[in-house]
Design an enzyme around this catalytic site. Structure first.
Site, short mmCIF file in Angstrom:
data_model
loop_
_atom_site.label_atom_id
_atom_site.label_comp_id
_atom_site.label_asym_id
_atom_site.label_seq_id
_atom_site.Cartn_x
_atom_site.Cartn_y
_atom_site.Cartn_z
CE LYS A 84 -3.19 -3.40 1.20
NZ LYS A 84 -4.09 -3.69 0.18
C1 LIG Z 1 -4.36 -5.65 1.48
C2 LIG Z 1 -5.55 -5.38 1.05
C3 LIG Z 1 -7.02 -6.09 2.57
C4 LIG Z 1 -5.24 -6.68 3.85
O1 LIG Z 1 -4.99 -5.32 4.35
P1 LIG Z 1 -3.73 -6.37 5.09
O2 LIG Z 1 -2.89 -4.63 6.02
O3 LIG Z 1 -2.47 -6.98 4.25
O4 LIG Z 1 -4.27 -7.56 5.66
C5 LIG Z 1 -7.76 -5.84 2.21
N1 LIG Z 1 -8.67 -5.58 1.57
C6 LIG Z 1 -8.41 -5.13 0.15
C7 LIG Z 1 -9.01 -4.41 -0.45
C8 LIG Z 1 -6.60 -4.77 -0.09
O5 LIG Z 1 -6.21 -4.51 -0.90
#
Ligand SMILES: *Cc1c(COP(=O)(O)O)cnc(C)c1O
Length: 370
Positions: A174
């Site tokens: 992210k």
């Molecule tokens: C990356 C992501 C998650 C999970 O995030 P984590 O912090 O890795 O648990 C959930 N939903 C979406 C849409 C994502 O892109």
């Protein structure tokens, strides 16, 4: 994607280690306050990931066995899994073929009297039309999976402003990272207090507060809960990362604009801002045209030219973990899952790199005579 990390993050982490307070403490509290303020929410509750943030949001709303939760199948699998953790049933709604997001009408089609919540995703950073979805939900609470959406805007405000509950991710994929990490933001003080308890074993008083109180304070455990805490080591990194957010978004939007210019002559459709907001371009996806070779072939040809592309957003219902899970027709979801791919986009990408990526893509889909 490459995490945008530097010496500043390394120093902040070292400082947290030297302080001797490495579990959830003052840095987590400072990160919560700064992040909530940046996304326009009253309260932030830091947790271990967006997956655990989503689980806590649904648990807080009392989602349980027999309940239905409307969500897109077109999302990282954690979205659907969080519903399953509560023993509830994910009801997959289709997405808009242009934005890749739920819409008011796709949600309205699948809402039933058993719908306990709607879990809307701002997919790849593209803001979903939360106004239309709230209306379609008709009073059912709308939770926002904003894992990818730090720095995106919707109706002129940051994604997160005005959200009932929004869940965020700080995974290295992210825009902002704490290694692993997540946050729930909300304007509701009572919910924030309950979320703080739920992330910390249901304790009446946090370990940090007990420590600060001095003397002998005995905590009680008021409900069955979880250990979903973030550490001060992670929050130290998050505080530095947050200061970079505006610059990161600005640069990603410039890189995306350059991709758009290069792709336009090829007639390829790529992700862009919807009418109701702006994306942070967390994921720059392109849809393969009709008649292009299969996605897997295009990805391996690109890999052969040294270009690390990825399949586009996945669809949970097409994965073995959801085999046999009932769902209605999901034509736009299946089309995007099968035809879209994500191009490299990170802060070290030069325009020469981007030309090389687009050239390799043109060759991979046989748009130019080889
Ligand atoms: C990356 C992501 C998650 C999970 O995030 P984590 O912090 O890795 O648990 C959930 N939903 C979406 C849409 C994502 O892109």
């Amino acid at each position: 994607m490459k995490p945008f990390l530097g010496e500043e993050e390394a120093l902040a982490v070292a400082e947290a280690v030297r302080s001797g307070w490495v579990a959830q403490g003052p840095r987590v509290a400072a990160f919560e306050e700064a992040f909530a303020a940046r996304v326009g929410a009253e309260h932030g509750v830091a947790v271990s990931s967006c997956t655990t943030a989503l689980h806590l949001c649904l648990h807080l709303l009392g989602v349980g066995p027999g309940d239905e939760v409307v969500a897109p199948s077109l999302s990282f699998i954690a979205t659907a899994n969080a519903i399953r953790y509560c023993g509830a049933t994910p009801v997959f709604a289709d997405v808009d073929p242009v934005t890749g997001n739920l819409t008011g009408s796709t949600v309205a089609e699948v809402v039933t009297p058993r719908t306990k919540a709607v879990l809307v995703v701002h997919q790849g950073g593209v803001p979903a039309d939360v106004h239309a979805i709230r209306i379609a939900a008709g009073g059912v609470p709308v939770v926002e999976d904003a894992a990818c959406a730090a720095g995106s805007t919707v109706y002129g405000r940051p994604v997160g402003a005005g959200a009932l509950l929004a869940a965020w991710s700080f995974h290295p994929r992210k825009l902002l990272t704490t290694g692993e990490g997540g946050m729930v933001t909300t304007d509701d003080a009572d919910w924030a207090a309950r979320l703080r308890r739920l992330r910390e074993h249901g304790m009446s008083m946090s370990a940090a507060d007990r420590h600060a109180a001095g003397g002998a304070v005995v905590e009680s455990y008021v409900e069955i809960a979880f250990n979903y805490r973030m550490t001060d080591i992670q929050a130290a990194m998050g505080l530095v990362q947050l200061r970079k957010l505006d610059g990161i978004v600005e640069q990603r939007r410039e890189l995306a604009a350059r991709y758009h210019e290069m792709l336009a002559p090829m007639g390829l459709r790529a992700v862009t801002d919807p009418a109701h907001g702006t994306t942070n371009y967390q994921s720059f996806w392109v849809a393969l045209p009709e008649g292009a070779p299969p996605l897997a072939d295009v990805l391996s040809r690109l890999a052969g030219s040294g270009v690390s592309a990825r399949r586009g957003i996945m669809a949970a219902h097409l994965e073995p973990a959801y085999a046999g899970h009932p769902h209605g027709p999901l034509p736009a979801t299946e089309d995007l899952a099968r035809r879209s791919l994500i191009l490299p986009l990170h802060h070290e990408l030069t325009s020469a790199d981007q030309r090389r990526v687009v050239g390799a893509l043109a060759q991979a889909i046989e748009l130019v005579a080889s």
